[in-house]
Design a protein around this motif. Structure first.
Motif, PDB file in Angstrom:
ATOM      1  N   LYS A 114     -15.785  -7.228 -37.645  1.00  0.00           N
ATOM      2  CA  LYS A 114     -15.229  -8.493 -38.142  1.00  0.00           C
ATOM      3  C   LYS A 114     -16.278  -9.283 -38.915  1.00  0.00           C
ATOM      4  CE  LYS A 114     -11.346  -9.862 -35.172  1.00  0.00           C
ATOM      5  NZ  LYS A 114     -10.527 -10.408 -36.262  1.00  0.00           N
ATOM      6  N   MET A 115     -17.497  -9.294 -38.386  1.00  0.00           N
ATOM      7  CA  MET A 115     -18.573 -10.012 -39.060  1.00  0.00           C
ATOM      8  C   MET A 115     -18.931  -9.346 -40.390  1.00  0.00           C
ATOM      9  SD  MET A 115     -21.055 -10.961 -35.841  1.00  0.00           S
ATOM     10  CE  MET A 115     -22.174 -11.946 -36.830  1.00  0.00           C
ATOM     11  N   THR A 116     -18.935  -8.005 -40.403  1.00  0.00           N
ATOM     12  CA  THR A 116     -19.208  -7.287 -41.646  1.00  0.00           C
ATOM     13  C   THR A 116     -18.167  -7.628 -42.704  1.00  0.00           C
ATOM     14  OG1 THR A 116     -20.240  -5.452 -40.442  1.00  0.00           O
ATOM     15  CG2 THR A 116     -19.512  -5.007 -42.684  1.00  0.00           C
ATOM     16  N   ASP A 117     -16.888  -7.641 -42.311  1.00  0.00           N
ATOM     17  CA  ASP A 117     -15.812  -7.996 -43.247  1.00  0.00           C
ATOM     18  C   ASP A 117     -15.972  -9.433 -43.737  1.00  0.00           C
ATOM     19  OD1 ASP A 117     -14.743  -5.503 -42.880  1.00  0.00           O
ATOM     20  OD2 ASP A 117     -13.215  -6.146 -41.434  1.00  0.00           O
ATOM     21  N   TYR A 118     -16.356 -10.329 -42.835  1.00  0.00           N
ATOM     22  CA  TYR A 118     -16.520 -11.747 -43.195  1.00  0.00           C
ATOM     23  C   TYR A 118     -17.593 -11.907 -44.266  1.00  0.00           C
ATOM     24  CZ  TYR A 118     -17.887 -16.661 -42.706  1.00  0.00           C
ATOM     25  OH  TYR A 118     -18.215 -17.978 -42.953  1.00  0.00           O
ATOM     26  N   TYR A 119     -18.753 -11.255 -44.051  1.00  0.00           N
ATOM     27  CA  TYR A 119     -19.843 -11.418 -45.006  1.00  0.00           C
ATOM     28  C   TYR A 119     -19.616 -10.618 -46.281  1.00  0.00           C
ATOM     29  CZ  TYR A 119     -22.236 -14.061 -41.462  1.00  0.00           C
ATOM     30  OH  TYR A 119     -22.546 -15.032 -40.543  1.00  0.00           O
ATOM     31  N   SER A 120     -18.816  -9.574 -46.196  1.00  0.00           N
ATOM     32  CA  SER A 120     -18.419  -8.868 -47.414  1.00  0.00           C
ATOM     33  C   SER A 120     -17.647  -9.803 -48.330  1.00  0.00           C
ATOM     34  CB  SER A 120     -17.560  -7.649 -47.068  1.00  0.00           C
ATOM     35  OG  SER A 120     -18.291  -6.701 -46.317  1.00  0.00           O
ATOM     36  N   GLU A 121     -16.722 -10.557 -47.746  1.00  0.00           N
ATOM     37  CA  GLU A 121     -15.940 -11.517 -48.525  1.00  0.00           C
ATOM     38  C   GLU A 121     -16.822 -12.621 -49.087  1.00  0.00           C
ATOM     39  OE1 GLU A 121     -12.813 -12.937 -46.039  1.00  0.00           O
ATOM     40  OE2 GLU A 121     -11.858 -10.963 -45.811  1.00  0.00           O
ATOM     41  N   LYS A 122     -17.779 -13.078 -48.291  1.00  0.00           N
ATOM     42  CA  LYS A 122     -18.691 -14.134 -48.740  1.00  0.00           C
ATOM     43  C   LYS A 122     -19.541 -13.662 -49.929  1.00  0.00           C
ATOM     44  CE  LYS A 122     -18.532 -17.809 -45.903  1.00  0.00           C
ATOM     45  NZ  LYS A 122     -18.559 -19.225 -46.360  1.00  0.00           N
ATOM     46  N   LEU A 123     -20.065 -12.441 -49.815  1.00  0.00           N
ATOM     47  CA  LEU A 123     -20.906 -11.902 -50.879  1.00  0.00           C
ATOM     48  C   LEU A 123     -20.092 -11.667 -52.149  1.00  0.00           C
ATOM     49  CD1 LEU A 123     -23.011  -9.394 -48.751  1.00  0.00           C
ATOM     50  CD2 LEU A 123     -23.887 -11.436 -49.883  1.00  0.00           C
ATOM     51  N   THR A 124     -18.861 -11.197 -51.976  1.00  0.00           N
ATOM     52  CA  THR A 124     -17.983 -11.010 -53.126  1.00  0.00           C
ATOM     53  C   THR A 124     -17.726 -12.343 -53.830  1.00  0.00           C
ATOM     54  OG1 THR A 124     -16.892  -9.100 -52.097  1.00  0.00           O
ATOM     55  CG2 THR A 124     -15.699 -10.216 -53.876  1.00  0.00           C
ATOM     56  N   LEU A 138     -26.997  -6.930 -39.472  1.00  0.00           N
ATOM     57  CA  LEU A 138     -26.352  -7.506 -38.291  1.00  0.00           C
ATOM     58  C   LEU A 138     -26.821  -6.812 -37.012  1.00  0.00           C
ATOM     59  CD1 LEU A 138     -22.690  -7.990 -39.606  1.00  0.00           C
ATOM     60  CD2 LEU A 138     -24.426  -9.761 -39.263  1.00  0.00           C
ATOM     61  N   ILE A 139     -26.900  -5.486 -37.010  1.00  0.00           N
ATOM     62  CA  ILE A 139     -27.336  -4.779 -35.806  1.00  0.00           C
ATOM     63  C   ILE A 139     -28.811  -5.073 -35.524  1.00  0.00           C
ATOM     64  CG2 ILE A 139     -27.634  -2.526 -34.702  1.00  0.00           C
ATOM     65  CD1 ILE A 139     -25.270  -1.497 -36.258  1.00  0.00           C
ATOM     66  N   ASP A 140     -29.607  -5.186 -36.574  1.00  0.00           N
ATOM     67  CA  ASP A 140     -31.014  -5.554 -36.399  1.00  0.00           C
ATOM     68  C   ASP A 140     -31.123  -6.899 -35.687  1.00  0.00           C
ATOM     69  OD1 ASP A 140     -33.976  -5.226 -37.270  1.00  0.00           O
ATOM     70  OD2 ASP A 140     -33.448  -7.225 -37.964  1.00  0.00           O
ATOM     71  N   ASN A 141     -30.303  -7.852 -36.100  1.00  0.00           N
ATOM     72  CA  ASN A 141     -30.321  -9.169 -35.464  1.00  0.00           C
ATOM     73  C   ASN A 141     -29.707  -9.129 -34.075  1.00  0.00           C
ATOM     74  OD1 ASN A 141     -31.257 -11.752 -37.055  1.00  0.00           O
ATOM     75  ND2 ASN A 141     -30.456 -10.327 -38.585  1.00  0.00           N
TER      76      ASN A 141
END
Length: 320
Positions: A277-287, A302-305
């Motif tokens: 969900k977080m990956t999808d959220y930031y994908s939209e933000k970057l787009t 995200l996994i690093d953090n």
């Protein structure tokens, strides 16, 4: 002068990447790299300081408290990924019980990751080390290298080039770098409150992966380890050279803790679904920001953090 700068810049990046990889693999209990690091740093330290270090086990079987030794210069080195002061004390306390104490005038503890700001100035009675001078990490090595002649710097540069492969895929570098820089920009400018009480302040990666999310441990580690070789170098270089990565570190951590915890609740405690969900959220933000992003770079960041406990923070009341 320009060539000297380029050598130092490349050396700095290589050593920062190595420290970053050791730190993260150690947090996942992947410690094989620590053994190989002893041999790597043996040669590197000999190049920098003109030592004649050898592996201590070649002189004394199962040498205690030290990994490298130079009998001519009467110096010994303990190579460790642990930066806690108790490790330093354990090293000194163990060393004084060995026969090597009569052969050595100086003992150095080389931290493979990043040393801490220790309160003590010295440690030891029968054998004493000076914390400032005898506890090293890669930044101390870089300073020492910077003071060398250009021919020596080149030989160190060439050695690192032969030992630490490029972790950045050159044709895709702009896309990957722009993705992580875009993430940092978004996270450091998002409007968010301080999280206040309720979360542990100190990272606890072993409890995070191995206990709290034990049902997902293999899956998370498989993803993370598969991405290290491509993205660890990029993130390490950005973190060490980018003002955005340094100045906004606390702000980013604060936001990620609150935001990720909300997503985890939405997904009934499933970290895989929450990360997606977080990956999808930031994908939209970057787009929306016009960035041609790399989806795997978002996931790695995200996994690093998460391993650093900035994502899905451990609750104070949790027994994880």
């Amino acid at each position: 002068m320009l060539q000297r700068h380029l050598y130092i810049e490349k050396i700095t990046t290589k050593l920062a990447v190595l420290a970053h990889e050791v730190e993260l693999k150690t947090s996942l209990n992947l410690t094989d790299i620590n053994i190989h690091a002893e041999f790597f740093f043996c040669t590197l330290l000999n190049l920098i300081y003109n030592y004649s270090l050898v592996n201590a086990n070649t002189i004394t079987a199962n040498a205690k408290a030290i990994d490298l030794i130079d009998l001519n210069n009467r110096i010994a080195i303990q190579v460790t990924s642990t930066s806690d002061f108790k490790k330093i004390k354990h090293t000194i306390d163990g060393f004084v019980t060995t026969d090597n104490i009569s052969n050595i005038d100086r003992l150095v503890v080389l931290i493979l990751t990043k040393k801490k700001k220790y309160q003590a100035k010295t440690y030891g009675t029968s054998f004493t080390i000076t914390i400032k001078d005898d506890i090293w990490d890669y930044t101390d090595l870089i300073k020492a290298i910077g003071a060398l002649e250009i021919d020596k710097i080149k030989s160190i540069h060439d050695y690192l080039e032969s030992q630490i492969p490029e972790t950045v895929n050159k044709p895709n570098t702009p896309k990957e770098v722009n993705t992580i820089l875009g993430m940092i920009k978004i996270l450091s400018t998002e409007d968010h409150p301080m999280i206040g009480n309720g979360f542990l302040e100190e990272p606890d990666p072993q409890k995070k992966i191995n206990k709290r999310f034990s049902n997902y441990e293999n899956y998370l580690m498989e993803i993370y380890v598969s991405l290290i070789s491509t993205y660890a170098g990029i993130l390490a270089e950005i973190s060490s050279q980018s003002d955005a990565g340094t100045l906004n570190l606390n702000k980013i951590a604060t936001y990620l803790k609150r935001f990720s915890d909300a997503k985890l609740d939405e997904c009934d405690g499933d970290p895989i679904k929450a990360l997606n969900k977080m990956t999808d959220y930031y994908s939209e933000k970057l787009t929306a920001d016009g960035i041609d992003y790399d989806d795997s770079a978002i996931q790695y960041y995200l996994i690093d953090n998460m391993i650093r406990c900035n994502i899905f923070p451990n609750k104070v009341s949790s027994t994880c």
